[in-house]
Design a protein around this motif. Sequence first.
Motif, PDB file in Angstrom:
ATOM      1  N   VAL A  35       0.834  -1.211   0.000  1.00 12.25           N
ATOM      2  CA  VAL A  35       0.000   0.000   0.000  1.00 12.25           C
ATOM      3  C   VAL A  35       0.865   1.256   0.000  1.00 12.25           C
ATOM      4  O   VAL A  35       0.649   2.191  -0.773  1.00 12.25           O
ATOM      5  N   VAL A  36       1.876   1.282   0.879  1.00 10.22           N
ATOM      6  CA  VAL A  36       2.740   2.465   1.003  1.00 10.22           C
ATOM      7  C   VAL A  36       3.511   2.724  -0.290  1.00 10.22           C
ATOM      8  O   VAL A  36       3.571   3.864  -0.778  1.00 10.22           O
ATOM      9  N   SER A  37       4.115   1.682  -0.858  1.00  9.51           N
ATOM     10  CA  SER A  37       4.903   1.868  -2.072  1.00  9.51           C
ATOM     11  C   SER A  37       4.016   2.310  -3.235  1.00  9.51           C
ATOM     12  O   SER A  37       4.385   3.215  -3.995  1.00  9.51           O
ATOM     13  N   CYS A  38       2.830   1.700  -3.370  1.00  4.14           N
ATOM     14  CA  CYS A  38       1.909   2.095  -4.442  1.00  4.14           C
ATOM     15  C   CYS A  38       1.455   3.541  -4.287  1.00  4.14           C
ATOM     16  O   CYS A  38       1.454   4.322  -5.250  1.00  4.14           O
ATOM     17  N   MET A  39       1.077   3.918  -3.058  1.00 10.40           N
ATOM     18  CA  MET A  39       0.599   5.284  -2.819  1.00 10.40           C
ATOM     19  C   MET A  39       1.702   6.302  -3.050  1.00 10.40           C
ATOM     20  O   MET A  39       1.477   7.365  -3.636  1.00 10.40           O
ATOM     21  N   SER A  40       2.934   6.005  -2.591  1.00 13.52           N
ATOM     22  CA  SER A  40       4.034   6.958  -2.748  1.00 13.52           C
ATOM     23  C   SER A  40       4.403   7.134  -4.215  1.00 13.52           C
ATOM     24  O   SER A  40       4.719   8.241  -4.660  1.00 13.52           O
ATOM     25  N   ILE A  41       4.345   6.047  -4.996  1.00 11.95           N
ATOM     26  CA  ILE A  41       4.640   6.140  -6.424  1.00 11.95           C
ATOM     27  C   ILE A  41       3.574   6.971  -7.135  1.00 11.95           C
ATOM     28  O   ILE A  41       3.886   7.886  -7.909  1.00 11.95           O
ATOM     29  N   LEU A  42       2.300   6.681  -6.855  1.00 14.34           N
ATOM     30  CA  LEU A  42       1.214   7.412  -7.507  1.00 14.34           C
ATOM     31  C   LEU A  42       1.178   8.875  -7.069  1.00 14.34           C
ATOM     32  O   LEU A  42       0.932   9.764  -7.891  1.00 14.34           O
ATOM     33  N   VAL A 341       2.682  -3.869  14.650  1.00 15.65           N
ATOM     34  CA  VAL A 341       4.110  -4.155  14.416  1.00 15.65           C
ATOM     35  C   VAL A 341       4.347  -4.408  12.930  1.00 15.65           C
ATOM     36  O   VAL A 341       5.286  -3.872  12.332  1.00 15.65           O
ATOM     37  N   GLY A 342       3.469  -5.222  12.332  1.00 11.56           N
ATOM     38  CA  GLY A 342       3.586  -5.470  10.896  1.00 11.56           C
ATOM     39  C   GLY A 342       3.384  -4.207  10.076  1.00 11.56           C
ATOM     40  O   GLY A 342       4.078  -3.971   9.093  1.00 11.56           O
ATOM     41  N   GLY A 343       2.433  -3.367  10.503  1.00 11.25           N
ATOM     42  CA  GLY A 343       2.181  -2.118   9.789  1.00 11.25           C
ATOM     43  C   GLY A 343       3.345  -1.155   9.879  1.00 11.25           C
ATOM     44  O   GLY A 343       3.705  -0.504   8.893  1.00 11.25           O
ATOM     45  N   GLY A 344       3.953  -1.041  11.076  1.00 13.74           N
ATOM     46  CA  GLY A 344       5.113  -0.158  11.242  1.00 13.74           C
ATOM     47  C   GLY A 344       6.286  -0.601  10.389  1.00 13.74           C
ATOM     48  O   GLY A 344       6.919   0.218   9.702  1.00 13.74           O
ATOM     49  N   CYS A 345       6.573  -1.907  10.423  1.00 12.68           N
ATOM     50  CA  CYS A 345       7.665  -2.434   9.602  1.00 12.68           C
ATOM     51  C   CYS A 345       7.323  -2.308   8.114  1.00 12.68           C
ATOM     52  O   CYS A 345       8.201  -2.014   7.293  1.00 12.68           O
ATOM     53  N   GLY A 346       6.041  -2.526   7.768  1.00 15.20           N
ATOM     54  CA  GLY A 346       5.621  -2.385   6.377  1.00 15.20           C
ATOM     55  C   GLY A 346       5.749  -0.960   5.881  1.00 15.20           C
ATOM     56  O   GLY A 346       6.107  -0.722   4.723  1.00 15.20           O
ATOM     57  N   LEU A 347       5.461   0.019   6.758  1.00 10.20           N
ATOM     58  CA  LEU A 347       5.616   1.431   6.397  1.00 10.20           C
ATOM     59  C   LEU A 347       7.065   1.744   6.059  1.00 10.20           C
ATOM     60  O   LEU A 347       7.359   2.393   5.047  1.00 10.20           O
ATOM     61  N   LYS A 366       9.685  11.871  -8.626  1.00 11.70           N
ATOM     62  CA  LYS A 366      10.101  11.535  -7.261  1.00 11.70           C
ATOM     63  C   LYS A 366       8.921  10.909  -6.524  1.00 11.70           C
ATOM     64  O   LYS A 366       7.797  11.373  -6.643  1.00 11.70           O
ATOM     65  N   THR A 367       9.209   9.857  -5.775  1.00  9.82           N
ATOM     66  CA  THR A 367       8.166   9.268  -4.944  1.00  9.82           C
ATOM     67  C   THR A 367       7.931  10.162  -3.727  1.00  9.82           C
ATOM     68  O   THR A 367       8.838  10.832  -3.245  1.00  9.82           O
ATOM     69  N   VAL A 368       6.699  10.168  -3.225  1.00  8.56           N
ATOM     70  CA  VAL A 368       6.318  11.045  -2.119  1.00  8.56           C
ATOM     71  C   VAL A 368       5.655  10.218  -1.027  1.00  8.56           C
ATOM     72  O   VAL A 368       4.585   9.627  -1.251  1.00  8.56           O
ATOM     73  N   VAL A 369       6.299  10.158   0.154  1.00  4.64           N
ATOM     74  CA  VAL A 369       5.685   9.518   1.318  1.00  4.64           C
ATOM     75  C   VAL A 369       5.067  10.636   2.156  1.00  4.64           C
ATOM     76  O   VAL A 369       5.695  11.201   3.059  1.00  4.64           O
ATOM     77  N   SER A 370       3.848  10.987   1.839  1.00  2.37           N
ATOM     78  CA  SER A 370       3.171  12.119   2.469  1.00  2.37           C
ATOM     79  C   SER A 370       2.507  11.693   3.775  1.00  2.37           C
ATOM     80  O   SER A 370       2.381  10.495   4.061  1.00  2.37           O
ATOM     81  N   PRO A 371       2.064  12.663   4.604  1.00  2.00           N
ATOM     82  CA  PRO A 371       1.308  12.318   5.817  1.00  2.00           C
ATOM     83  C   PRO A 371       0.080  11.464   5.513  1.00  2.00           C
ATOM     84  O   PRO A 371      -0.290  10.608   6.315  1.00  2.00           O
ATOM     85  N   LEU A 372      -0.532  11.671   4.345  1.00  2.00           N
ATOM     86  CA  LEU A 372      -1.685  10.857   3.956  1.00  2.00           C
ATOM     87  C   LEU A 372      -1.287   9.396   3.795  1.00  2.00           C
ATOM     88  O   LEU A 372      -2.021   8.493   4.210  1.00  2.00           O
ATOM     89  N   VAL A 373      -0.112   9.164   3.225  1.00  2.00           N
ATOM     90  CA  VAL A 373       0.379   7.790   3.051  1.00  2.00           C
ATOM     91  C   VAL A 373       0.607   7.136   4.407  1.00  2.00           C
ATOM     92  O   VAL A 373       0.230   5.980   4.639  1.00  2.00           O
ATOM     93  N   ILE A 374       1.225   7.884   5.343  1.00  2.00           N
ATOM     94  CA  ILE A 374       1.512   7.349   6.683  1.00  2.00           C
ATOM     95  C   ILE A 374       0.212   7.038   7.424  1.00  2.00           C
ATOM     96  O   ILE A 374       0.059   5.971   8.034  1.00  2.00           O
ATOM     97  N   MET A 375      -0.740   7.988   7.375  1.00  2.00           N
ATOM     98  CA  MET A 375      -2.029   7.777   8.051  1.00  2.00           C
ATOM     99  C   MET A 375      -2.766   6.573   7.464  1.00  2.00           C
ATOM    100  O   MET A 375      -3.348   5.776   8.199  1.00  2.00           O
ATOM    101  N   THR A 376      -2.715   6.438   6.138  1.00  2.00           N
ATOM    102  CA  THR A 376      -3.375   5.307   5.493  1.00  2.00           C
ATOM    103  C   THR A 376      -2.756   3.993   5.924  1.00  2.00           C
ATOM    104  O   THR A 376      -3.458   3.006   6.173  1.00  2.00           O
TER     105      THR A 376
END
Length: 408
Positions: A35-42, A341-347, A366-376
């Motif tokens: 989820v994080v990688s897909c969201m940051s790429i998009l 724990v899995g979510g934190g490591c996955g992030l 550039k990929t963007v790990v925004s606050p929206l990505v972290i919250m999601t």
Amino acid sequence: MFYFRLITTAMRSLDAHFLRSLLATLGVLIGVASVVSCMSILEGFSTEIAKSFRSMGSNVLFITPVQARVGGRPIGAATQTLTVEDVRLIERELADHVEAVAPQATGPGGLAKRFQKSQTCTVIATNEAYFRINAVKLASGRAFNSTESADESATVACLGKKVADELFGGADAVGQPVKIGPSTYRVVGVLEKRGSIGFINADESVVIPITAGLKRYFNRRWFDMLVVGVKDSTTQDKVKASVKRMLRESHRIRLGQQEDFNIYNQEEAMQGVNQTLGIFKIVFYSIAGISLVVGGIGIMNIMLVSVTERTREIGVRMAVGARRLDILLQFLVEALIISLVGGGCGLLLGAMFADILEKVVVDFFKTVVSPLVIMTAVLTAVSVGVASGLYPAYKASRLDPVDALRYE
């Protein structure tokens, strides 16, 4: 104090079956990382595209040929309808409202060579207005002029920053010969590092004069796009309607017939981009969602096995005064800890993957790990934990204390 003891008890229970808990955590980790990688790429791609369109200004119209469609899907090549006569018509009839018209013939997958060095590039044949409309600045040299744009024998070129660096290694490229396709061109300018202009990476492009480019490189007479710079943004709709009317007359399109061209402004172009991104989002998030479902099933499986193994323990707890709610909360907290724990490591893993992808594979955005990505990512992990642990926790809380104490 009660909740602290609840968390401590849950962590001790998970630690007692560490390997099993780790395997359950991996399912959530992979899902959240997806989820994080897909969201940051998009996010990065959409941000870069929006930025590139904004850099062109709001008073720009794009005209492209229509592509044949079957069942709503484009097939084959676009119609070959945009020609130099259309450019002259717009410049002549709308001289008071139009600043300039930049025709473009674009060919991705080109190759620029100098001695033993070569660099793939996007070849853009256009005129001198291209630099004004797109606010393109040069790091060195000059842009070609209107005389060179109209000259069939003009073999001059402006190199994108990356192309110049790859071919010349930091040395001055102006005045040097470069082979592009079958012909040799003299470099007259090097563009400043810019990133994308619309859908094209300017740093990986080579810009050549339109007339010579159509004859020598593309061997055709039609354009892929016309970019019209409007003098006053308040008259954009009026100019758009006028251009549409003139092109219909010029192309002899009868009343009721579909145009053989599309004309749209910056806002409409972004809407098209967002629609395309929406399709990618559905595909990417579906893949990530499958990973999360698999991770959730893993957690549920672990928790159901745990309930079975700890049936006697549950009976003892109920016998000494534990309420059904206490049992329910204990198993829910265990599932929640696994997912968090899995979510934190996955992030972290997803952010690392996006960063590596940007530096190693993709040079376009550039990929963007925004606050929206972290919250999601966090909300996804919590949702998976609660959804997966709810049934096992409910099952544990509904055990009969007497039957539980008898369980062997």
